[in-house]
Design an enzyme around this catalytic site. Structure first.
Site, mmCIF file in Angstrom:
data_model
loop_
_atom_site.group_PDB
_atom_site.id
_atom_site.type_symbol
_atom_site.label_atom_id
_atom_site.label_comp_id
_atom_site.label_asym_id
_atom_site.label_seq_id
_atom_site.Cartn_x
_atom_site.Cartn_y
_atom_site.Cartn_z
ATOM 1 N N GLU A 1 0.818 -1.232 0.000
ATOM 2 C CA GLU A 1 0.000 0.000 0.000
ATOM 3 C C GLU A 1 0.843 1.269 0.000
ATOM 4 O OE1 GLU A 1 -2.709 -0.614 3.286
ATOM 5 O OE2 GLU A 1 -3.437 -2.497 2.442
ATOM 6 N N ASN B 1 1.998 -4.742 -3.494
ATOM 7 C CA ASN B 1 0.643 -5.198 -3.159
ATOM 8 C C ASN B 1 -0.209 -4.001 -2.742
ATOM 9 O OD1 ASN B 1 -1.168 -7.480 -2.547
ATOM 10 N ND2 ASN B 1 -0.947 -6.860 -0.398
ATOM 11 N N HIS C 1 -10.222 -6.210 -2.008
ATOM 12 C CA HIS C 1 -11.199 -5.909 -0.947
ATOM 13 C C HIS C 1 -12.319 -5.092 -1.578
ATOM 14 C CE1 HIS C 1 -8.834 -7.425 2.375
ATOM 15 N NE2 HIS C 1 -7.792 -6.740 1.959
ATOM 16 N N GLU D 1 -6.026 -10.699 -1.503
ATOM 17 C CA GLU D 1 -6.784 -10.500 -0.251
ATOM 18 C C GLU D 1 -8.282 -10.364 -0.528
ATOM 19 O OE1 GLU D 1 -5.198 -7.285 2.161
ATOM 20 O OE2 GLU D 1 -3.132 -7.807 1.677
ATOM 21 N N ASP E 1 -12.098 -10.219 -0.509
ATOM 22 C CA ASP E 1 -13.345 -10.369 0.239
ATOM 23 C C ASP E 1 -14.308 -9.307 -0.263
ATOM 24 O OD1 ASP E 1 -12.397 -8.096 1.591
ATOM 25 O OD2 ASP E 1 -12.080 -9.133 3.497
HETATM 26 O O1 G3I Z 1 -3.468 -8.713 18.792
HETATM 27 C C1 G3I Z 1 -4.231 -7.682 19.401
HETATM 28 C C2 G3I Z 1 -4.885 -8.170 20.639
HETATM 29 O O2 G3I Z 1 -3.893 -8.498 21.566
HETATM 30 C C3 G3I Z 1 -5.819 -7.088 21.184
HETATM 31 O O3 G3I Z 1 -6.511 -7.582 22.271
HETATM 32 C C4 G3I Z 1 -6.809 -6.657 20.107
HETATM 33 C C5 G3I Z 1 -7.695 -5.508 20.568
HETATM 34 O O4 G3I Z 1 -8.196 -4.772 19.480
HETATM 35 O O5 G3I Z 1 -6.099 -6.219 19.003
HETATM 36 C C6 G3I Z 1 -5.296 -7.229 18.418
HETATM 37 O O6 G3I Z 1 -4.663 -6.742 17.291
HETATM 38 C C7 G3I Z 1 -5.482 -6.573 16.158
HETATM 39 C C8 G3I Z 1 -4.897 -7.401 15.008
HETATM 40 O O7 G3I Z 1 -5.627 -7.158 13.840
HETATM 41 C C9 G3I Z 1 -4.949 -8.906 15.315
HETATM 42 O O8 G3I Z 1 -6.265 -9.315 15.477
HETATM 43 C C10 G3I Z 1 -5.481 -5.111 15.781
HETATM 44 O O9 G3I Z 1 -6.142 -4.370 16.780
HETATM 45 C C11 G3I Z 1 -6.163 -4.915 14.460
HETATM 46 O O10 G3I Z 1 -5.963 -3.569 14.066
HETATM 47 C C12 G3I Z 1 -5.557 -5.833 13.437
HETATM 48 O O11 G3I Z 1 -6.274 -5.666 12.236
HETATM 49 C C13 G3I Z 1 -5.675 -6.163 11.071
HETATM 50 C C14 G3I Z 1 -5.493 -5.019 10.072
HETATM 51 O O12 G3I Z 1 -4.930 -5.540 8.864
HETATM 52 C C15 G3I Z 1 -4.592 -3.925 10.600
HETATM 53 O O13 G3I Z 1 -4.661 -2.826 9.765
HETATM 54 C C16 G3I Z 1 -6.579 -7.204 10.464
HETATM 55 O O14 G3I Z 1 -6.679 -8.332 11.333
HETATM 56 C C17 G3I Z 1 -6.062 -7.655 9.094
HETATM 57 O O15 G3I Z 1 -7.025 -8.437 8.464
HETATM 58 C C18 G3I Z 1 -5.803 -6.431 8.226
HETATM 59 O O16 G3I Z 1 -5.219 -6.885 7.024
HETATM 60 C C19 G3I Z 1 -4.973 -5.891 6.032
HETATM 61 C C20 G3I Z 1 -3.757 -6.353 5.242
HETATM 62 O O17 G3I Z 1 -2.683 -6.618 6.090
HETATM 63 C C21 G3I Z 1 -3.371 -5.327 4.192
HETATM 64 N N1 G3I Z 1 -4.503 -4.998 3.340
HETATM 65 C C22 G3I Z 1 -5.716 -4.619 4.016
HETATM 66 C C23 G3I Z 1 -6.111 -5.690 5.037
HETATM 67 C C24 G3I Z 1 -7.428 -5.362 5.698
HETATM 68 O O18 G3I Z 1 -7.331 -4.175 6.431
#
Ligand code: G3I
Length: 367
Positions: A176, A217, A253, A284, A286
């Site tokens: 990105e 990507n 997405h 990715e 969805d």
């Molecule tokens: O691990 C912590 C956990 O300890 C805590 O309790 C919890 C509370 O919110 O947060 C957890 O971390 C989260 C992490 O995902 C794991 O679940 C983060 O808050 C959350 O922000 C994070 O989100 C991820 C996101 O990227 C971050 O921007 C999503 O799972 C993930 O699907 C998403 O993936 C991205 C790709 O990498 C790039 N392209 C877009 C895509 C969707 O946004």
């Protein structure tokens, strides 16, 4: 008696000839009544169906669900031929303290992929999100100077690519890096290191493992538009400068309300990157919607999944179609888009949606 036998034989022969000739005469393309028996092969997994194509079907994997939910974990093994770590290969999770790595969850995924004959799409070496606070705070306070940041980035890429050397198929080297106005994204990477950081990241990754395929990507680059045009220009420049960029990932997405494509539009875009010598992937996929789902939204979702998959299958060098999670039970969408969800191929109880059947049908019957 004899005559009647002859008459019967002649009648049977006539019937046989008639039935043999009928399809050819009626349909010069050779369609037969057998077509009526074709059905979506509901008992075959996506990975089995995809073996007809030179394409891997993958999913992002949530390692917490992988550890705690047997049904989730087992379905990944049977359904998919590629995996991407949804989070555990990102900088924040891999290197939470400077120089201290937490390889465990990523190693677990890589080992599971090996056992299940799956390829691993590495995600991601450099992003503006999900970085450790020691890094972001250090840069913000000035404690980490631009020169030091460059050295830190180089070291991180070297450590991570070396650790997974020979075990990862692709790396999303930069994720990105172009914004929605089609300019280089204004991040702390760009602000501190200047635009050359992109080429540097690719060169460093290539030094660490010359055999892994290195990707750019991003989202909203599935069809031809200003943002994918900017990537096309960036790739041309990188290649002219001898930078080892080898892959272009369109995330996929989508939202049923906008941004959807036809297969032709997707293939047309992917093909221009293939013509530059790159392989391409949908990385990715969805398709989210406002909740609750209804038939109209689910049909639109089905069309969107189908167009992305078919676009990949008919494109010149698209090697992977990966979904960003496969069940609504574990999806990033509701946490990021209030009131939205239902973006995946299976429901929260692992029931197939129309979109899943569409993906099966396309894998089974396209070219
Ligand atoms: O691990 C912590 C956990 O300890 C805590 O309790 C919890 C509370 O919110 O947060 C957890 O971390 C989260 C992490 O995902 C794991 O679940 C983060 O808050 C959350 O922000 C994070 O989100 C991820 C996101 O990227 C971050 O921007 C999503 O799972 C993930 O699907 C998403 O993936 C991205 C790709 O990498 C790039 N392209 C877009 C895509 C969707 O946004």
């Amino acid at each position: 008696m004899r005559i009647s036998r002859l008459v019967t034989a002649a009648a049977l022969a006539a019937v046989a000839l008639w039935s043999l000739n009928l399809p050819a005469a009626a349909d010069p393309d050779g369609a037969t009544a057998e077509g009526a028996d074709r059905a979506v092969p509901v008992d075959q997994s996506l990975r089995t169906l995809a073996t007809r194509h030179n394409v891997r079907v993958g999913t992002a994997v949530d390692m917490s669900a992988f550890t705690n939910d047997t049904q989730y974990r087992e379905r990944i093994a049977t359904e998919f031929s590629a995996v991407t770590a949804e989070n555990v290969m990102k900088w924040q999770l891999l290197e939470p303290e400077r120089g201290v790595f937490n390889w465990g969850p990523a190693d677990q995924l890589v080992e599971s992929a090996r056992q299940n004959h799956q390829l691993v799409h590495g995600h991601t070496l450099l992003w503006h999100n999900q970085n450790p606070t020691w890094l972001t705070d250090g840069v913000a306070s000035g404690e980490i100077t631009p020169d030091e940041l460059r050295a830190i980035l180089r070291q991180h890429i070297f450590d991570v690519v070396t650790h997974f050397k020979g075990k990862v198929w692709h790396w999303d080297v930069v994720n990105e890096v172009i914004d929605d106005s089609a300019n280089l994204r204004n991040t702390f990477w760009l602000a501190n290191l200047g635009p050359g950081y992109i080429a540097d990241a690719f060169r460093w990754a290539h030094e660490a493992d010359p055999t892994v395929t290195l990707y750019l990507n991003d989202y909203n680059v599935e069809g031809i538009n200003a943002k994918s045009d900017a990537y096309y220009a960036l790739v041309q420049q990188l290649l002219a400068d001898g930078v080892p960029v080898r892959g272009f990932g369109a995330q996929g997405h989508l939202d049923v309300r906008f941004g959807n494509y036809t297969a032709f539009q997707v293939a047309e875009n992917l093909n221009r990157f293939a013509d530059l010598g790159l392989e391409t992937s949908l990385t990715e996929v969805d398709v989210r919607m406002n909740l609750p789902p209804d038939a109209t939204k689910l049909n639109a979702q089905t069309q969107a999944y189908g167009a992305l998959l078919l676009g990949c299958l008919v494109a010149k060098h698209c090697v992977m179609f990966t979904v960003w999670g496969y069940t609504d039970k574990y999806s990033w969408v509701p946490g990021f888009f209030t009131g939205q969800g239902a973006a995946n191929l299976l429901t929260e109880t692992f029931e197939p949606k129309f979109a899943y059947r569409e993906v099966q049908a396309i894998l089974a019957y396209s070219r």
